[in-house]
Structure formats: structure tokens, C-alpha cells
Design a protein around this motif. Sequence first.
Motif, PDB file in Angstrom:
ATOM      1  N   ARG A 113       5.290 111.498   6.359  1.00 45.48           N
ATOM      2  CA  ARG A 113       5.287 110.640   7.382  1.00 45.48           C
ATOM      3  C   ARG A 113       4.688 109.229   6.882  1.00 45.48           C
ATOM      4  N   ALA A 114       3.727 109.151   6.059  1.00 47.60           N
ATOM      5  CA  ALA A 114       3.194 107.542   5.628  1.00 47.60           C
ATOM      6  C   ALA A 114       4.196 107.142   4.699  1.00 47.60           C
ATOM      7  N   LEU A 115       4.875 107.952   3.838  1.00 52.37           N
ATOM      8  CA  LEU A 115       5.674 107.367   2.897  1.00 52.37           C
ATOM      9  C   LEU A 115       7.164 106.875   3.410  1.00 52.37           C
ATOM     10  N   ALA A 116       7.686 107.840   4.433  1.00 54.00           N
ATOM     11  CA  ALA A 116       9.142 107.645   4.849  1.00 54.00           C
ATOM     12  C   ALA A 116       9.253 107.062   6.134  1.00 54.00           C
ATOM     13  N   ASP A 117       8.169 107.337   7.140  1.00 49.64           N
ATOM     14  CA  ASP A 117       8.327 106.712   8.355  1.00 49.64           C
ATOM     15  C   ASP A 117       7.353 105.391   8.586  1.00 49.64           C
ATOM     16  N   GLU A 118       6.169 105.412   7.915  1.00 51.76           N
ATOM     17  CA  GLU A 118       5.468 104.262   7.967  1.00 51.76           C
ATOM     18  C   GLU A 118       5.336 103.315   7.001  1.00 51.76           C
ATOM     19  N   VAL A 119       6.765 102.604   6.625  1.00 55.74           N
ATOM     20  CA  VAL A 119       6.786 102.017   5.538  1.00 55.74           C
ATOM     21  C   VAL A 119       6.321 100.921   5.619  1.00 55.74           C
ATOM     22  N   THR A 120       5.987 100.086   6.816  1.00 55.80           N
ATOM     23  CA  THR A 120       5.302  98.868   7.097  1.00 55.80           C
ATOM     24  C   THR A 120       3.766  98.800   6.725  1.00 55.80           C
ATOM     25  N   ASP A 121       3.319 100.047   6.536  1.00 55.32           N
ATOM     26  CA  ASP A 121       2.109 100.264   6.138  1.00 55.32           C
ATOM     27  C   ASP A 121       1.775 100.217   4.798  1.00 55.32           C
ATOM     28  N   TRP A 122       2.710 100.515   3.889  1.00 56.89           N
ATOM     29  CA  TRP A 122       2.779 100.566   2.264  1.00 56.89           C
ATOM     30  C   TRP A 122       1.587  99.609   1.716  1.00 56.89           C
ATOM     31  N   PRO A 123       1.686  98.284   2.131  1.00 52.47           N
ATOM     32  CA  PRO A 123       0.775  97.432   1.555  1.00 52.47           C
ATOM     33  C   PRO A 123      -0.720  97.500   1.843  1.00 52.47           C
ATOM     34  N   ARG A 124      -0.976  98.550   2.845  1.00 47.03           N
ATOM     35  CA  ARG A 124      -2.376  98.876   3.260  1.00 47.03           C
ATOM     36  C   ARG A 124      -3.098 100.011   2.290  1.00 47.03           C
ATOM     37  N   ARG A 137      15.338  99.478   2.725  1.00 48.22           N
ATOM     38  CA  ARG A 137      14.036  99.068   2.645  1.00 48.22           C
ATOM     39  C   ARG A 137      13.880  97.534   1.883  1.00 48.22           C
ATOM     40  N   GLU A 138      13.161  96.564   2.284  1.00 48.00           N
ATOM     41  CA  GLU A 138      12.850  95.489   1.525  1.00 48.00           C
ATOM     42  C   GLU A 138      11.457  95.555   1.010  1.00 48.00           C
ATOM     43  N   VAL A 139      11.042  95.255  -0.132  1.00 45.31           N
ATOM     44  CA  VAL A 139       9.942  95.229  -0.787  1.00 45.31           C
ATOM     45  C   VAL A 139       9.487  94.151  -1.598  1.00 45.31           C
ATOM     46  N   HIS A 140       8.363  93.761  -1.393  1.00 43.79           N
ATOM     47  CA  HIS A 140       7.859  92.689  -2.209  1.00 43.79           C
ATOM     48  C   HIS A 140       6.779  93.247  -3.015  1.00 43.79           C
ATOM     49  N   LEU A 141       6.713  92.750  -4.129  1.00 44.09           N
ATOM     50  CA  LEU A 141       5.455  93.207  -5.195  1.00 44.09           C
ATOM     51  C   LEU A 141       4.743  91.922  -5.367  1.00 44.09           C
ATOM     52  N   LYS A 142       3.195  92.143  -5.814  1.00 44.04           N
ATOM     53  CA  LYS A 142       2.452  91.029  -6.321  1.00 44.04           C
ATOM     54  C   LYS A 142       3.166  90.590  -7.342  1.00 44.04           C
ATOM     55  N   GLY A 143       3.090  89.185  -7.717  1.00 40.31           N
ATOM     56  CA  GLY A 143       3.695  88.775  -9.021  1.00 40.31           C
ATOM     57  C   GLY A 143       5.023  88.154  -8.625  1.00 40.31           C
ATOM     58  N   GLY A 144       5.756  88.385  -7.283  1.00 37.05           N
ATOM     59  CA  GLY A 144       7.032  87.960  -7.089  1.00 37.05           C
ATOM     60  C   GLY A 144       8.293  88.873  -7.026  1.00 37.05           C
ATOM     61  N   THR A 145       8.049  90.166  -7.655  1.00 43.86           N
ATOM     62  CA  THR A 145       9.206  90.959  -7.754  1.00 43.86           C
ATOM     63  C   THR A 145       9.657  91.310  -6.372  1.00 43.86           C
ATOM     64  N   ARG A 146      11.100  91.349  -6.207  1.00 46.88           N
ATOM     65  CA  ARG A 146      11.444  91.816  -4.778  1.00 46.88           C
ATOM     66  C   ARG A 146      12.405  92.695  -5.140  1.00 46.88           C
ATOM     67  N   PHE A 147      12.696  93.639  -4.028  1.00 46.17           N
ATOM     68  CA  PHE A 147      13.744  94.642  -4.130  1.00 46.17           C
ATOM     69  C   PHE A 147      14.330  94.848  -2.806  1.00 46.17           C
ATOM     70  N   GLN A 148      15.599  95.146  -2.805  1.00 49.03           N
ATOM     71  CA  GLN A 148      16.368  95.524  -1.616  1.00 49.03           C
ATOM     72  C   GLN A 148      16.960  96.993  -2.002  1.00 49.03           C
ATOM     73  N   GLU A 149      16.441  98.002  -1.051  1.00 45.81           N
ATOM     74  CA  GLU A 149      16.818  99.383  -1.664  1.00 45.81           C
ATOM     75  C   GLU A 149      17.407 100.335  -0.516  1.00 45.81           C
ATOM     76  N   SER A 150      18.147 101.208  -0.865  1.00 45.91           N
ATOM     77  CA  SER A 150      18.870 102.122  -0.227  1.00 45.91           C
ATOM     78  C   SER A 150      18.338 103.419  -0.210  1.00 45.91           C
TER      79      SER A 150
END
Length: 159
Positions: free
Chosen positions: A35-46, A63-76
Motif C-alpha cells: 500500500r505504501a509503494l503502490a497506493d500512497e505514491v505521494t508519500d514517497w518523498p517522506r 507516475r511523475e517522479v522528481h529526484l534530488k539533483g533535477g532528474t525527472r521521470f514519467q513512468e508507466s
Amino acid sequence: MARQLSPVGLEFIESAPLRLVFAREVRASPEVVYRALADEVTDWPRWFTAVTLCRPTDGGKGREVHLKGGTRFQESILVAEGPERYAYRIDESNAPGLRALVEEWRLTPAGPGTRVQWTFAADGTAVFRGTLKLGRAGLGRAFRDAVTALDRRLAAAGA
């Protein structure tokens, strides 16, 4: 500038030129971890400090994901089989040299808790692959730190 990556499928997890696999046990059940991985994706930065933004897209199919340092991903999302497996493909990224990337999270019961296994399957330029091989220890540390923080977070929530 973001680039389209190869639209690989789940088979890439086994056939990728570069595969990094990390595992750690946590106290929470597979259902709670899933549930933490797949359903609560907005909590990942926590709990995953390398992640600065994670949000669902396309009605939860991506999902849209941003990492420290500026790397960005668009995921399926490739598979969401709770509570055992969650995997996604990077479709678009600004990471230099990256050609294809699939990440898979496998959750298996381990005593009273869960064994969390993360597979990072990638392809890219020779420089990208070499850098990733050299950075394996750092990626492993990021995984360990993230899963440890997730474990603490779930325990504090009474999960």
C-alpha cells in the motif's frame, strides 16, 4: 530536456544489460508495504529521501517522479499485483545516457514482516552503465536508507 526511452516490458527485468538487485526485511506485512509503494505514491518523498516529488498520472496508470539533483521521470505502471509485486517503466527522462529502465519491487513474507526486493534493470550508453556500476554502493545505500525509513514510518503509524 526530456527524452523518450525504449518502451520495454516486464521481460526487461531479466534481460537488461545492467541489473542491480537489493533486498531488506521490514516489520510490516506485505499488504501494508505494498500500500505504501503502490497506493500512497505521494508519500514517497517522506521516506525515500532521493525523491522530491512523486504523484500519480493518467488516472493512476503512471507516475511523475522528481529526484534530488533535477532528474525527472514519467513512468508507466507495468504491474500492480498487491501485495506481491509492483513494477514500472520509465517512459521519459532527462537523465543523460539512459535508454531504458524498469524498476520492480517484490514483497514476500519473512517471519512476522516482509522481505522487500528492489530490482533496477537498465540500459544506456557505456558511460551511463559504467557510472551506474560505480554508483552501485550508493544506490544500495539509498535503498537501505529508504526501506529503513519506510519501516520506521509504518511502525509509527501502527501498521
